[in-house]
Design a protein around this motif. Structure first.
Motif, PDB file in Angstrom:
ATOM      1  N   THR A   1      -5.171   1.480  -8.314  1.00  0.00           N
ATOM      2  CA  THR A   1      -4.255   2.594  -8.535  1.00  0.00           C
ATOM      3  C   THR A   1      -5.077   3.846  -8.804  1.00  0.00           C
ATOM      4  OG1 THR A   1      -4.072   2.172 -10.919  1.00  0.00           O
ATOM      5  CG2 THR A   1      -2.463   1.106  -9.485  1.00  0.00           C
TER       6      THR A   1
ATOM      7  N   MET B   1       1.287   5.518  -0.830  1.00  0.00           N
ATOM      8  CA  MET B   1       0.743   6.829  -1.152  1.00  0.00           C
ATOM      9  C   MET B   1       1.895   7.831  -1.237  1.00  0.00           C
ATOM     10  SD  MET B   1      -2.135   9.210   0.747  1.00  0.00           S
ATOM     11  CE  MET B   1      -3.516   8.241   0.140  1.00  0.00           C
ATOM     12  N   GLN B   2       2.058   8.422  -2.405  1.00  0.00           N
ATOM     13  CA  GLN B   2       3.106   9.415  -2.631  1.00  0.00           C
ATOM     14  C   GLN B   2       2.454  10.770  -2.858  1.00  0.00           C
ATOM     15  OE1 GLN B   2       5.160   7.700  -6.015  1.00  0.00           O
ATOM     16  NE2 GLN B   2       6.645   6.686  -4.696  1.00  0.00           N
TER      17      GLN B   2
ATOM     18  N   GLU C   1      -4.663   8.375  -9.321  1.00  0.00           N
ATOM     19  CA  GLU C   1      -3.900   9.613  -9.421  1.00  0.00           C
ATOM     20  C   GLU C   1      -4.846  10.771  -9.131  1.00  0.00           C
ATOM     21  OE1 GLU C   1      -2.265   9.759 -13.301  1.00  0.00           O
ATOM     22  OE2 GLU C   1      -0.806   8.147 -12.957  1.00  0.00           O
TER      23      GLU C   1
ATOM     24  N   ILE D   1      -1.177  13.361  -5.962  1.00  0.00           N
ATOM     25  CA  ILE D   1      -1.063  12.145  -5.165  1.00  0.00           C
ATOM     26  C   ILE D   1      -1.105  10.941  -6.091  1.00  0.00           C
ATOM     27  CG2 ILE D   1      -2.082  10.720  -3.347  1.00  0.00           C
ATOM     28  CD1 ILE D   1      -3.319  13.137  -2.147  1.00  0.00           C
ATOM     29  N   ASP D   2      -0.222   9.979  -5.832  1.00  0.00           N
ATOM     30  CA  ASP D   2      -0.284   8.659  -6.449  1.00  0.00           C
ATOM     31  C   ASP D   2      -0.574   7.646  -5.341  1.00  0.00           C
ATOM     32  OD1 ASP D   2       0.337   9.601  -9.005  1.00  0.00           O
ATOM     33  OD2 ASP D   2       2.482   9.465  -8.624  1.00  0.00           O
ATOM     34  N   TYR D   3      -1.625   6.853  -5.515  1.00  0.00           N
ATOM     35  CA  TYR D   3      -2.029   5.897  -4.484  1.00  0.00           C
ATOM     36  C   TYR D   3      -2.216   4.526  -5.121  1.00  0.00           C
ATOM     37  CZ  TYR D   3      -5.019   3.471  -1.102  1.00  0.00           C
ATOM     38  OH  TYR D   3      -5.551   2.549  -0.243  1.00  0.00           O
ATOM     39  N   SER D   4      -1.726   3.492  -4.448  1.00  0.00           N
ATOM     40  CA  SER D   4      -1.917   2.129  -4.938  1.00  0.00           C
ATOM     41  C   SER D   4      -1.966   1.164  -3.763  1.00  0.00           C
ATOM     42  CB  SER D   4      -0.795   1.720  -5.903  1.00  0.00           C
ATOM     43  OG  SER D   4       0.452   1.676  -5.237  1.00  0.00           O
ATOM     44  N   ASN D   5      -2.764   0.104  -3.922  1.00  0.00           N
ATOM     45  CA  ASN D   5      -2.761  -0.964  -2.925  1.00  0.00           C
ATOM     46  C   ASN D   5      -3.098  -2.292  -3.596  1.00  0.00           C
ATOM     47  OD1 ASN D   5      -5.535  -1.290  -3.141  1.00  0.00           O
ATOM     48  ND2 ASN D   5      -6.012  -0.321  -1.208  1.00  0.00           N
TER      49      ASN D   5
ATOM     50  N   MET E   1       0.860  -1.168   0.000  1.00  0.00           N
ATOM     51  CA  MET E   1       0.000   0.000   0.000  1.00  0.00           C
ATOM     52  C   MET E   1       0.901   1.224   0.000  1.00  0.00           C
ATOM     53  SD  MET E   1      -3.020   1.199   2.630  1.00  0.00           S
ATOM     54  CE  MET E   1      -4.061  -0.204   2.214  1.00  0.00           C
TER      55      MET E   1
ATOM     56  N   TRP F   1     -12.056  12.518  -5.507  1.00  0.00           N
ATOM     57  CA  TRP F   1     -11.682  11.594  -4.441  1.00  0.00           C
ATOM     58  C   TRP F   1     -12.598  11.744  -3.238  1.00  0.00           C
ATOM     59  CZ3 TRP F   1      -6.014  10.061  -3.291  1.00  0.00           C
ATOM     60  CH2 TRP F   1      -5.353   9.741  -4.484  1.00  0.00           C
TER      61      TRP F   1
ATOM     62  N   PHE G   1     -10.656   3.843   3.249  1.00  0.00           N
ATOM     63  CA  PHE G   1      -9.665   4.039   2.196  1.00  0.00           C
ATOM     64  C   PHE G   1     -10.177   5.059   1.182  1.00  0.00           C
ATOM     65  CE2 PHE G   1     -12.347   0.446   1.241  1.00  0.00           C
ATOM     66  CZ  PHE G   1     -12.754   0.671  -0.060  1.00  0.00           C
TER      67      PHE G   1
END
Length: 195
Positions: free
Chosen positions: A86, A21-22, A88, A57-61, A19, A145, A163
């Motif tokens: 994923t 988050m950048q 963005e 933001i880049d988010y992935s899990n 998981m 989001w 989430f």
């Protein structure tokens, strides 16, 4: 979760291998400051500044659920599901910063400074593209989001996950707004040069 059924043992494993988050932000500010000399070599400076926050933001899990059955000294996986998400997001917010800086001159061109303050930096709306892959089937989506609360109920108990997502075709509506809050106190110590 493990359940003993006398002739076999059933294991239900829910794994979150990754998981991430950048967050990236560009925060240009303009402001004013007031300098008060305390002595010939020491100065205190108060400042107030503000400007926009350009954030991304880049988010992935990933989620992997596996059911296995153990009997006769052997293990047999009989169900496996893999999910990945994923997203963005981009957004614009506001930054306000107040600080106090103390400067101590060592010479006419070199000195040391300590600065402390508080930065209020919030982005209250993020939007962008995303994709969800479930067992190899990919779905693309786009939108604003939000935070979703998902209740998971299994034989071993129940829990609630919170989430971010923008896949409203699947999750219906958000439970809470997604707010990127970078606010906080800070302290900087360093040397300075006067040219």
């Amino acid at each position: 979760y493990t359940r003993d059924e006398e002739w076999r043992i059933v294991s239900d494993v829910l794994d979150y291998p990754e998981m991430v988050m950048q967050v990236r932000a560009l925060i240009p500010e303009l402001g004013i400051h007031y300098a008060l000399p305390l002595s010939s070599k020491m100065t205190i400076i108060g400042s107030l500044s503000g400007g926009p926050v350009f954030a991304s933001i880049d988010y992935s899990n990933e989620v992997v659920q596996t059911l296995t059955s153990d009997f006769a000294d052997s293990s047999f996986p009989f169900w496996n599901s893999e999910k990945s998400l994923t997203m963005e997001g981009q957004g614009t917010g506001i930054s306000l910063t107040g600080s106090i800086r103390l400067e101590q001159d060592f010479s006419r061109s070199l000195g040391i400074a300590i600065e402390g303050g508080y930065a209020w930096q919030r982005v209250e709306k993020m939007s962008g593209d995303g994709s969800m892959t479930i067992d190899g089937v990919r779905t693309d989506f786009s939108g604003e989001w939000g935070l979703v609360k998902e209740d998971i109920l299994t034989a071993w108990g129940e829990t609630q996950l919170i989430f971010p997502t923008n896949n409203w075709d699947v999750f219906g509506q958000k439970s809470e707004d997604f707010i990127l809050d970078l606010s906080g106190f800070y302290i900087n110590i360093g040397f300075y040069l006067k040219l």
